[in-house]
Design a protein around this motif. Sequence first.
Motif, PDB file in Angstrom:
ATOM      1  N   MET A   1      -2.225  -4.886 -11.415  1.00 54.38           N
ATOM      2  CA  MET A   1      -3.494  -4.712 -12.104  1.00 54.38           C
ATOM      3  C   MET A   1      -3.278  -4.476 -13.598  1.00 54.38           C
ATOM      4  SD  MET A   1      -5.302  -2.463  -9.125  1.00 54.38           S
ATOM      5  CE  MET A   1      -6.647  -1.933 -10.162  1.00 54.38           C
TER       6      MET A   1
ATOM      7  N   PHE B   1       0.814  -1.211   0.000  1.00 56.89           N
ATOM      8  CA  PHE B   1       0.000   0.000   0.000  1.00 56.89           C
ATOM      9  C   PHE B   1       0.853   1.267   0.000  1.00 56.89           C
ATOM     10  CE2 PHE B   1      -2.802  -3.001   2.451  1.00 56.89           C
ATOM     11  CZ  PHE B   1      -3.652  -3.251   1.403  1.00 56.89           C
ATOM     12  N   GLN B   2       2.167   1.092   0.112  1.00 55.18           N
ATOM     13  CA  GLN B   2       3.029   2.250   0.274  1.00 55.18           C
ATOM     14  C   GLN B   2       3.108   3.095  -0.982  1.00 55.18           C
ATOM     15  OE1 GLN B   2       5.122   2.719   3.140  1.00 55.18           O
ATOM     16  NE2 GLN B   2       4.089   1.060   4.184  1.00 55.18           N
TER      17      GLN B   2
ATOM     18  N   GLU C   1       5.462   3.898  -3.293  1.00 54.74           N
ATOM     19  CA  GLU C   1       5.962   3.534  -4.621  1.00 54.74           C
ATOM     20  C   GLU C   1       4.981   2.581  -5.303  1.00 54.74           C
ATOM     21  OE1 GLU C   1       7.942   2.834  -1.987  1.00 54.74           O
ATOM     22  OE2 GLU C   1       9.398   4.475  -2.024  1.00 54.74           O
ATOM     23  N   VAL C   2       4.765   2.822  -6.593  1.00 51.71           N
ATOM     24  CA  VAL C   2       3.753   2.077  -7.352  1.00 51.71           C
ATOM     25  C   VAL C   2       3.921   0.565  -7.167  1.00 51.71           C
ATOM     26  CG1 VAL C   2       2.656   1.865  -9.578  1.00 51.71           C
ATOM     27  CG2 VAL C   2       3.986   3.916  -9.047  1.00 51.71           C
ATOM     28  N   TYR C   3       2.854  -0.110  -6.784  1.00 49.10           N
ATOM     29  CA  TYR C   3       2.953  -1.545  -6.539  1.00 49.10           C
ATOM     30  C   TYR C   3       1.745  -2.277  -7.135  1.00 49.10           C
ATOM     31  CZ  TYR C   3       4.324  -5.738  -3.919  1.00 49.10           C
ATOM     32  OH  TYR C   3       4.723  -7.004  -3.574  1.00 49.10           O
ATOM     33  N   LEU C   4       0.600  -2.104  -6.477  1.00 43.85           N
ATOM     34  CA  LEU C   4      -0.599  -2.796  -6.940  1.00 43.85           C
ATOM     35  C   LEU C   4      -0.941  -2.445  -8.385  1.00 43.85           C
ATOM     36  CD1 LEU C   4      -3.187  -2.741  -4.036  1.00 43.85           C
ATOM     37  CD2 LEU C   4      -2.116  -4.722  -5.094  1.00 43.85           C
ATOM     38  N   PHE C   5      -0.638  -1.209  -8.762  1.00 47.78           N
ATOM     39  CA  PHE C   5      -0.992  -0.760 -10.102  1.00 47.78           C
ATOM     40  C   PHE C   5      -0.374  -1.651 -11.169  1.00 47.78           C
ATOM     41  CE2 PHE C   5      -0.156   1.892 -13.866  1.00 47.78           C
ATOM     42  CZ  PHE C   5      -1.452   2.280 -14.165  1.00 47.78           C
TER      43      PHE C   5
END
Lengths: 203, 203, 203
Positions: C154, C144-145, C147-151
Amino acid sequence: MVWDVLNVIGTIAFAISGAIIAMEVKYDIIGTYALGMITAFGGGAVRNLLIGIPIENLWQQTPLFIIALITITIVFLLPAETVHRMKKWNLFDAIGLSAFAVQGGMHAYSNDLPILAIMFSAAITGAGGGIIRDVLAQQKPIVFQKEVYLFWAMLAGFIIGMGWAEKPYQLYILFGVILVLRVMSYRLGWCLPIRTVTKLQEN
Amino acid sequence: MVWDVLNVIGTIAFAISGAIIAMEVKYDIIGTYALGMITAFGGGAVRNLLIGIPIENLWQQTPLFIIALITITIVFLLPAETVHRMKKWNLFDAIGLSAFAVQGGMHAYSNDLPILAIMFSAAITGAGGGIIRDVLAQQKPIVFQKEVYLFWAMLAGFIIGMGWAEKPYQLYILFGVILVLRVMSYRLGWCLPIRTVTKLQEN
Amino acid sequence: MVWDVLNVIGTIAFAISGAIIAMEVKYDIIGTYALGMITAFGGGAVRNLLIGIPIENLWQQTPLFIIALITITIVFLLPAETVHRMKKWNLFDAIGLSAFAVQGGMHAYSNDLPILAIMFSAAITGAGGGIIRDVLAQQKPIVFQKEVYLFWAMLAGFIIGMGWAEKPYQLYILFGVILVLRVMSYRLGWCLPIRTVTKLQEN
């Protein structure tokens, strides 16, 4: 029979341990009941979930629920000094661990699972409730800490999986041995190897 | 109908509450969406899991997903001052709690479960999303804290379980009453008994 | 085939990442194994749970278990300096994320799920293990931090869902691209928009 006895022992012990931690972190009476119940039934729920037993079987244990509720009520009413004494050595957590580890091992063994699965079932049933308890009380899970914990649960699973403990008296002895080993690990600070890796700031 | 209305209200309220907390702990836009969605749908997922309803039923709620996504988008775009005002009194958390507690109670009641199970269903449906939200945001779960929380959800379950609220208008009133009680607990600092047990260093 | 290769890559990478974090927070050898295994298999377990695949299918992956156990053993034995170097850029977390995101997307795509479900499956499979790892190590979930992660997970799901990556070489390229994007986000501090809302004391 052994199964039921261990179930009652483990449920009571974890209910006590959850309730005590809830009081330590200043949860109110309902929070104390909630954490006590979650600790008492969480390990079995996680195990059912992972092994594929319908998790709602949980609800067919009305007598156990009542026992847990009464236990928590008593803990809530005890004088502070007694509660302090009960916290010594993490005794109730250790009782819960031992009882549920043996029970979780028996459960997998009676389903003819392979030995690794039996060890896993012992570990998760014994440790699951405590992990959930510590996460919900925002504490570092005791399960992963340095004094030997999971190892004893897995040892119980291993002994059961090898068929070395099938008769009731053997299972009770196993429960007692695991309990003593866990309490001694805590008291004497037994440690398994730790590899410490300091946290670096990266840039 | 009541069911659907409460579902929409609860989903919107928890989506808002999850999104606000995500912004507070500085999660990015995707983290904000993720936490908003998890908060909105987590309570129902945990309830389904524990009661034995296939958890994948979750996915047959496309309209609700869209509503939640739109809600979070709006929260993300609102001026900071408005968001501050929305945080007052934990209002949206309280709305979500009340709506989902009544809905969870109705669900168990319509399945003829015993009263304790109805109270539990109300509690877990109302509180589950908030617990997951707080754990993922690394905060001590508000649910267990000192201002009365779970008790109101269980009260809703109890009233439904006794058959005292069956007609739509009764259920809406119940929703409103629980909401007011929860907001008042928070505002006025109502407390249930707490047993504080100080943490001892053991040796 | 692609599936299996990604499975092995992701499992190894997450096992490494879980073991390293366990050593950072000073868990013992069993805790290190436990956190490594939970990280490696947690994402898939949560995905199975949410999508309605029997979660116990987990247990039919004996070769993967053995691979993970061997991996963790190696990590535990490596010299401290090597472990430090492995932590650079959160590389193994990124490899695990990319491998499991593509795999989770493929899984949902082959079941003809709608595109949003494919994106979700990619996100939860890629990120689930890391979320559980961070919660159990009492760290704020990296997922959730800022730096782009989940994006990126997805995005992988989106590309698969649109049918733009079906052949093995396309899927491998997708894996590589997602990996590079994630590492670059971390290294270069790429950020998605954040709305910061300061925490107010209410009264």
